[in-house]
Scaffold this motif. Sequence first.
Motif, PDB file in Angstrom:
ATOM      1  N   GLY A   1      17.579  17.562 -34.120  1.00 23.64           N
ATOM      2  CA  GLY A   1      17.053  16.281 -34.651  1.00 23.64           C
ATOM      3  C   GLY A   1      16.738  16.116 -35.730  1.00 23.64           C
ATOM      4  N   ASP A   2      15.131  16.311 -36.319  1.00 19.11           N
ATOM      5  CA  ASP A   2      15.491  15.972 -37.960  1.00 19.11           C
ATOM      6  C   ASP A   2      15.772  16.963 -38.978  1.00 19.11           C
ATOM      7  OD1 ASP A   2      12.870  16.003 -37.239  1.00 19.11           O
ATOM      8  OD2 ASP A   2      12.333  14.057 -37.934  1.00 19.11           O
ATOM      9  N   GLU A   3      15.349  18.003 -37.754  1.00 14.03           N
ATOM     10  CA  GLU A   3      15.301  20.152 -38.871  1.00 14.03           C
ATOM     11  C   GLU A   3      16.541  19.989 -39.126  1.00 14.03           C
ATOM     12  OE1 GLU A   3      11.423  21.790 -37.849  1.00 14.03           O
ATOM     13  OE2 GLU A   3      11.560  20.664 -36.423  1.00 14.03           O
TER      14      GLU A   3
ATOM     15  N   VAL B   1      13.236  23.753 -40.876  1.00 16.98           N
ATOM     16  CA  VAL B   1      12.815  22.946 -42.014  1.00 16.98           C
ATOM     17  C   VAL B   1      13.586  21.631 -42.687  1.00 16.98           C
ATOM     18  CG1 VAL B   1      14.331  23.194 -44.844  1.00 16.98           C
ATOM     19  CG2 VAL B   1      14.158  25.158 -43.214  1.00 16.98           C
ATOM     20  N   ASP B   2      12.016  21.201 -43.054  1.00 15.66           N
ATOM     21  CA  ASP B   2      11.906  19.927 -43.171  1.00 15.66           C
ATOM     22  C   ASP B   2      12.985  19.582 -44.755  1.00 15.66           C
ATOM     23  OD1 ASP B   2      11.557  17.461 -44.493  1.00 15.66           O
ATOM     24  OD2 ASP B   2       9.467  16.980 -43.660  1.00 15.66           O
TER      25      ASP B   2
ATOM     26  N   ARG C   1      11.279  22.215 -46.803  1.00 13.06           N
ATOM     27  CA  ARG C   1      10.080  22.864 -47.108  1.00 13.06           C
ATOM     28  C   ARG C   1      10.249  23.209 -45.941  1.00 13.06           C
ATOM     29  NH1 ARG C   1       6.048  22.273 -43.184  1.00 13.06           N
ATOM     30  NH2 ARG C   1       6.575  19.701 -42.959  1.00 13.06           N
ATOM     31  N   VAL C   2       9.953  24.344 -45.646  1.00  9.13           N
ATOM     32  CA  VAL C   2      10.429  25.470 -44.961  1.00  9.13           C
ATOM     33  C   VAL C   2       8.634  25.719 -43.607  1.00  9.13           C
ATOM     34  CG1 VAL C   2       9.996  27.818 -43.897  1.00  9.13           C
ATOM     35  CG2 VAL C   2      11.484  26.929 -45.382  1.00  9.13           C
ATOM     36  N   ARG C   3       9.645  25.010 -42.324  1.00 11.19           N
ATOM     37  CA  ARG C   3       7.786  24.283 -41.568  1.00 11.19           C
ATOM     38  C   ARG C   3       8.020  26.025 -40.233  1.00 11.19           C
ATOM     39  NH1 ARG C   3       7.260  23.271 -35.954  1.00 11.19           N
ATOM     40  NH2 ARG C   3       9.675  23.208 -36.140  1.00 11.19           N
TER      41      ARG C   3
END
Length: 366
Positions: A177-179, A210-211, A216-218
């Motif tokens: 996806g977007d990650e 990660v974002d 930023r690590v999600r």
Amino acid sequence: MTVAPEAAPASRPRRRLLGAIASLGLVTVGGVAWVQRHPQAPRLVSAVRKPSGGYAIVALSGDGQLDWSFDLPHRGHSVLPSPDGRLLAAFPRRPGRTIWLLDTATGALVRRLSTDTHSQMNGHGVFDAKGRRLYVTQTRHGAVTTGEIAVYSVDSGRRLGRFASGGLDPHQCVWCGDELVIAHGGYIEYPARNQPKQLDPARPPNLAWVDAGAGRVRRIDQLTDPKLSIRHLAADARGVFAGFQHDDGAGAQAALLGYASPTLALKPLDASRDTWAAFNGYVGSVALDVAGGTVIATSPRGGVLGLWGRESLDFYGLQRMADVCGAAAGPQGWVATTGFGVVADAQARSVRTDYAFDNHLAMIGA
């Protein structure tokens, strides 16, 4: 501006077919019928060792001919087509410091991307959706060794920034996806290579979500076995398949392939102990065959290629293939390459080339 490649191919030799296949008149990948049905058939691209002993990136056409070759100063690792298919990022084997952006049509060098003297590239990266940025896994050496993602401009070659990858020894990274999902091996490596690499018990292997926009690590996924170094990945929009390495080799009999999704933490897939032992402690490449609905995991150490169902996650079976590692998928299913120069496909057809293929394989024009 495109410049001439460092070394152009001197000739376009036909590949030598394996005896049993040649007697049937088949040339792969995909066979003569594939070439006839698809005039713009996908080409296979890989880092290789040449018969001369030097290293290169080569593109092979669907009828088994050398399409182009780009010489490397040292051993390469993975290759990655851009979203529009015009560029190919060729990554060095760690601890490299240069990525080569090549024209996929000709193999000509477009530009180089370089890191600083305090960092090493770890052999993998991903383009953003527009192909304007390249996210690269790196290790930064200093008082404390850390993992990072460096972001490079494809147009200028400049490094735009970097952020923490979420673990130690980042290796392959993919989009889900977007990650940005990053496999961390958990090994400490010494720049001078005067000490063997070793797992850091304080920073065990993990799969980091990660974002990338915010750096930023999600989320962090860890396995219960701290010796399972997470190395290689394949993903679609719904989930990620992760290949592992175990320091105990075949004796560990640990599961060496796992699955995670944006809502499910990483878990090992099921197979018998004998199956995992056959991988000899290492998965060298993972690929998703969307057309066939299968996941492919290879082991050059074990000389096996394993197949799992993409939807069911069930184990389908093993195929023996000496020194197999590279794996990719195209319109007619998966294709695999070996260190002995063999290219084999899902239809059990194969061709022998003059090259020793390195760990990873890609298709361009698919």
